[in-house]
Design an enzyme around this catalytic site. Structure first.
Site, PDB file in Angstrom:
ATOM      1  CG  LEU A 139      -1.772   1.183   1.547  1.00 37.05           C
ATOM      2  CD1 LEU A 139      -2.824   1.390   0.464  1.00 37.05           C
ATOM      3  CD2 LEU A 139      -2.470   1.026   2.906  1.00 37.05           C
ATOM      4  N   PRO A 185       6.526   6.026  -1.747  1.00 28.92           N
ATOM      5  CG  PRO A 185       8.324   6.003  -3.245  1.00 28.92           C
ATOM      6  CD  PRO A 185       6.967   5.415  -3.020  1.00 28.92           C
ATOM      7  CG  ASP A 208     -11.292  -2.475  10.779  1.00 28.61           C
ATOM      8  OD1 ASP A 208     -10.599  -1.475  11.041  1.00 28.61           O
ATOM      9  OD2 ASP A 208     -12.494  -2.411  10.446  1.00 28.61           O
ATOM     10  CG  HIS A 257      16.930  -5.512  32.739  1.00 28.76           C
ATOM     11  ND1 HIS A 257      15.551  -5.530  32.689  1.00 28.76           N
ATOM     12  CD2 HIS A 257      17.312  -6.804  32.676  1.00 28.76           C
ATOM     13  CE1 HIS A 257      15.122  -6.774  32.584  1.00 28.76           C
ATOM     14  NE2 HIS A 257      16.175  -7.577  32.585  1.00 28.76           N
ATOM     15  CD  GLU A 266      -0.812  -4.253   9.784  1.00 30.61           C
ATOM     16  OE1 GLU A 266      -1.979  -4.315  10.181  1.00 30.61           O
ATOM     17  OE2 GLU A 266      -0.110  -5.247   9.526  1.00 30.61           O
ATOM     18  N   GLY A 267      -0.633   2.003  10.190  1.00 32.60           N
ATOM     19  CA  GLY A 267      -1.233   3.227  10.722  1.00 32.60           C
ATOM     20  C   GLY A 267      -0.515   3.680  11.972  1.00 32.60           C
TER      21      GLY A 267
HETATM   22  C1  LIG Z   1       9.436  -2.013   8.991  1.00 30.39           C
HETATM   23  C2  LIG Z   1       8.235  -1.495   8.266  1.00 30.39           C
HETATM   24  C3  LIG Z   1       7.378  -2.391   7.650  1.00 30.39           C
HETATM   25  C4  LIG Z   1       6.296  -1.928   6.909  1.00 30.39           C
HETATM   26  N1  LIG Z   1       5.501  -2.817   6.210  1.00 30.39           N
HETATM   27  C5  LIG Z   1       4.573  -2.359   5.333  1.00 30.39           C
HETATM   28  C6  LIG Z   1       3.856  -3.253   4.480  1.00 30.39           C
HETATM   29  O1  LIG Z   1       4.025  -4.474   4.543  1.00 30.39           O
HETATM   30  N2  LIG Z   1       2.998  -2.726   3.586  1.00 30.39           N
HETATM   31  C7  LIG Z   1       2.762  -1.386   3.473  1.00 30.39           C
HETATM   32  O2  LIG Z   1       1.978  -0.992   2.628  1.00 30.39           O
HETATM   33  N3  LIG Z   1       3.420  -0.505   4.278  1.00 30.39           N
HETATM   34  C8  LIG Z   1       4.311  -0.960   5.197  1.00 30.39           C
HETATM   35  N4  LIG Z   1       5.009  -0.077   6.000  1.00 30.39           N
HETATM   36  C9  LIG Z   1       4.740   1.341   5.882  1.00 30.39           C
HETATM   37  C10 LIG Z   1       4.033   1.935   7.090  1.00 30.39           C
HETATM   38  O3  LIG Z   1       2.698   1.484   7.152  1.00 30.39           O
HETATM   39  C11 LIG Z   1       4.160   3.464   6.988  1.00 30.39           C
HETATM   40  O4  LIG Z   1       5.531   3.768   7.222  1.00 30.39           O
HETATM   41  C12 LIG Z   1       3.272   4.194   7.963  1.00 30.39           C
HETATM   42  O5  LIG Z   1       1.921   4.038   7.629  1.00 30.39           O
HETATM   43  C13 LIG Z   1       3.576   5.695   8.045  1.00 30.39           C
HETATM   44  O6  LIG Z   1       3.697   6.268   6.793  1.00 30.39           O
HETATM   45  P1  LIG Z   1       4.990   7.171   6.468  1.00 30.39           P
HETATM   46  O7  LIG Z   1       6.185   6.360   6.821  1.00 30.39           O
HETATM   47  O8  LIG Z   1       4.880   7.639   5.067  1.00 30.39           O
HETATM   48  O9  LIG Z   1       4.903   8.372   7.452  1.00 30.39           O
HETATM   49  P2  LIG Z   1       4.134   9.764   7.212  1.00 30.39           P
HETATM   50  O10 LIG Z   1       2.753   9.491   6.748  1.00 30.39           O
HETATM   51  O11 LIG Z   1       4.981  10.646   6.394  1.00 30.39           O
HETATM   52  O12 LIG Z   1       4.057  10.332   8.700  1.00 30.39           O
HETATM   53  C14 LIG Z   1       5.114  11.044   9.319  1.00 30.39           C
HETATM   54  C15 LIG Z   1       4.584  11.583  10.660  1.00 30.39           C
HETATM   55  O13 LIG Z   1       3.497  12.484  10.423  1.00 30.39           O
HETATM   56  C16 LIG Z   1       2.350  12.066  11.139  1.00 30.39           C
HETATM   57  N5  LIG Z   1       1.138  12.401  10.390  1.00 30.39           N
HETATM   58  C17 LIG Z   1       0.862  12.145   9.093  1.00 30.39           C
HETATM   59  N6  LIG Z   1      -0.359  12.576   8.778  1.00 30.39           N
HETATM   60  C18 LIG Z   1      -0.890  13.110   9.909  1.00 30.39           C
HETATM   61  C19 LIG Z   1      -2.131  13.743  10.232  1.00 30.39           C
HETATM   62  N7  LIG Z   1      -3.099  13.889   9.331  1.00 30.39           N
HETATM   63  N8  LIG Z   1      -2.309  14.187  11.501  1.00 30.39           N
HETATM   64  C20 LIG Z   1      -1.341  14.031  12.430  1.00 30.39           C
HETATM   65  N9  LIG Z   1      -0.153  13.457  12.186  1.00 30.39           N
HETATM   66  C21 LIG Z   1       0.074  12.997  10.934  1.00 30.39           C
HETATM   67  C22 LIG Z   1       2.524  10.558  11.313  1.00 30.39           C
HETATM   68  O14 LIG Z   1       1.748  10.060  12.394  1.00 30.39           O
HETATM   69  C23 LIG Z   1       4.026  10.486  11.562  1.00 30.39           C
HETATM   70  O15 LIG Z   1       4.274  10.797  12.899  1.00 30.39           O
HETATM   71  C24 LIG Z   1       6.056  -0.528   6.801  1.00 30.39           C
HETATM   72  C25 LIG Z   1       6.898   0.371   7.459  1.00 30.39           C
HETATM   73  C26 LIG Z   1       7.986  -0.088   8.175  1.00 30.39           C
HETATM   74  C27 LIG Z   1       8.903   0.899   8.837  1.00 30.39           C
END
Ligand SMILES: Cc1cc2nc3c(=O)[nH]c(=O)nc-3n(C[C@H](O)[C@H](O)[C@H](O)COP(=O)(O)OP(=O)(O)OC[C@H]3O[C@@H](n4cnc5c(N)ncnc54)[C@H](O)[C@@H]3O)c2cc1C
Length: 386
Positions: free
Chosen positions: A124, A127, A241, A339, A364-365
């Site tokens: 999902l 970049p 969910d 610890h 996952e959010g």
């Molecule tokens: C190890 C790992 C495994 C993952 N696995 C998967 C996977 O299998 N499939 C997949 O699709 N994705 C995956 N992800 C992606 C992950 O779901 C996203 O990194 C995550 O949803 C956050 O998106 P972002 O990194 O773009 O952060 P951003 O959306 O850029 O957020 C940056 C900061 O801004 C905050 N923010 C953003 N919008 C708002 C708002 N409207 N109000 C308040 N605060 C906000 C966020 O809470 C965060 O603190 C993975 C990520 C990691 C690190």
């Protein structure tokens, strides 16, 4: 109950022994080498772990959500990287098909996902589209009886090992939000699908993520989950969910492990002539951990039962994921504190958990997105009451 009481208790018992005898002894080796031994993955297949949530008619165990949460809590008594091996198969990498797939899609993929022959990944994030998932840019253009996919997916769990990707892509460029998104089943090895180099991460070593890149990747028209365009985002949200409850189960298991290790250490470690467990300031930290753990477990089991009874649990799933992921972060922090210096030293494994559990608040959010979902659902309830 999906399973007979005795069979379920046997499953819990076998899982508990597998964790204690096979996984815990390998925790530091797997983390250091960033590699999951093949024979261990094979044992997970034999135990049925890849099919926990997949219906029995497709070869899985077909556990209810409550049963699955209990199993995941047991698996949380060790490093979360182990659960990641099969976590996408039982969660985000299979549930789209289970919930909204056509019969052909279910028959084709679910048995292989349940057995672990095939690894499923869920793509999902991009970049430029994380929390704002509905703004995703990966395109799927219809051409004859095929779709042509172009775009990049980021941080995709298990992508380096996956045989099947559930890919969210925009089929209608005119619709900017979620309504233009469809979910595709794309097999690894499809022409035009390539993988990035695995990302180096803060923790959960042994579990791998990387980019998944689509360049004129052609897939048959019937690769859309459910066969209907524009439903993908709804499918993704339903998948999340259930996923949020199982992640919460992982947080609870990890917290139980950290508390157990902390109690043990506090009883053994002596300062000022007595075990540190006798100091009330240390006891306060333990008591706070145990209190939050109890709240977390109670809410997740309640939400799981509601889900099993067919209720919409979008709000409860967000509450659980928000509370449990933050809770285990606080527990891990106190575990380091209890610890002392040893909490910071690799040999004791506490600092590894501290890094590992940090991820729960992000994927996952994020916690902020869970807060937004909870508030949104509250507003909906208030509107419907007027
Ligand atoms: C190890 C790992 C495994 C993952 N696995 C998967 C996977 O299998 N499939 C997949 O699709 N994705 C995956 N992800 C992606 C992950 O779901 C996203 O990194 C995550 O949803 C956050 O998106 P972002 O990194 O773009 O952060 P951003 O959306 O850029 O957020 C940056 C900061 O801004 C905050 N923010 C953003 N919008 C708002 C708002 N409207 N109000 C308040 N605060 C906000 C966020 O809470 C965060 O603190 C993975 C990520 C990691 C690190």
């Amino acid at each position: 109950m999906a399973l007979d009481r005795d069979v379920f208790e046997q499953l819990i018992d076998t899982t508990r022994r597998f964790v204690a005898e096979r996984l815990v002894p390998l925790e530091s080796e797997v983390a250091e080498n960033d590699h999951m031994p093949d024979e261990l993955v094979q044992e997970m297949r034999e135990l049925g772990l890849f099919g926990l949530s997949i219906p029995q008619e497709y070869g899985g165990l077909g556990l209810t959500v409550e049963e699955e949460v209990h199993v995941i809590i047991e698996l949380g008594h060790t490093s979360p990287a182990f659960r990641s091996v099969f976590g996408t198969n039982t969660g985000i990498g299979s549930q789209g098909i289970v919930i909204d797939g056509t019969d052909e899609q279910k028959n084709k993929y679910l048995p292989k996902l349940a057995s672990g022959e095939l690894i499923g990944s869920f793509a999902l994030t991009e970049p430029d589209s994380g929390s704002d998932a509905a703004s995703l840019r990966t395109m799927a253009r219809m051409d004859g009886n095929e779709y042509v996919l172009n775009g990049t997916k980021r941080y995709i769990t298990n992508a380096p090992h996956a045989g099947l990707f559930t890919v969210m892509a925009r089929t209608d460029p005119e619709i900017k939000g979620s309504g233009g998104i469809s979910a595709f089943l794309v097999e690894a090895g499809s022409a035009g699908l390539t993988l990035g180099t695995p990302d180096k991460k803060m923790g959960q070593h042994g579990a791998h993520v990387c980019d998944v890149i689509f360049e004129d990747c052609r897939v048959p028209a019937d690769s859309i989950i459910g066969g209907k365009e524009g439903q993908g985002f709804k499918t993704a949200m339903k998948v999340l969910d259930r996923g949020r409850l199982t992640i919460s189960g992982g947080c609870i298991g990890n917290a139980q492990r950290l508390i157990r290790d902390s109690v043990r250490y506090a009883r053994e470690r002596k300062q000022f002539g007595k075990p540190i467990a006798e100091f009330q300031l240390v006891q306060a930290m333990l008591a706070d951990c145990e209190t939050e753990l109890y709240a977390a477990k109670s809410m997740v089991l309640d939400a799981a039962r509601l889900k099993d009874s067919g209720e919409n649990i979008t709000k409860q799933a967000a509450i659980c994921k928000y509370y449990c992921s933050e809770m285990v972060g606080r527990v891990a922090d106190r575990a380091v504190q209890i610890h002392g210096g040893a909490g910071y030293i690799t040999e004791y494994g506490i600092e590894r958990f501290y890094r590992d559990v940090r991820l729960y608040r992000l994927y996952e959010g994020t916690s902020q997105i869970q807060q937004l979902i909870i508030a949104r659902e509250m507003m909906k309830e208030a509107n419907s009451e007027q």
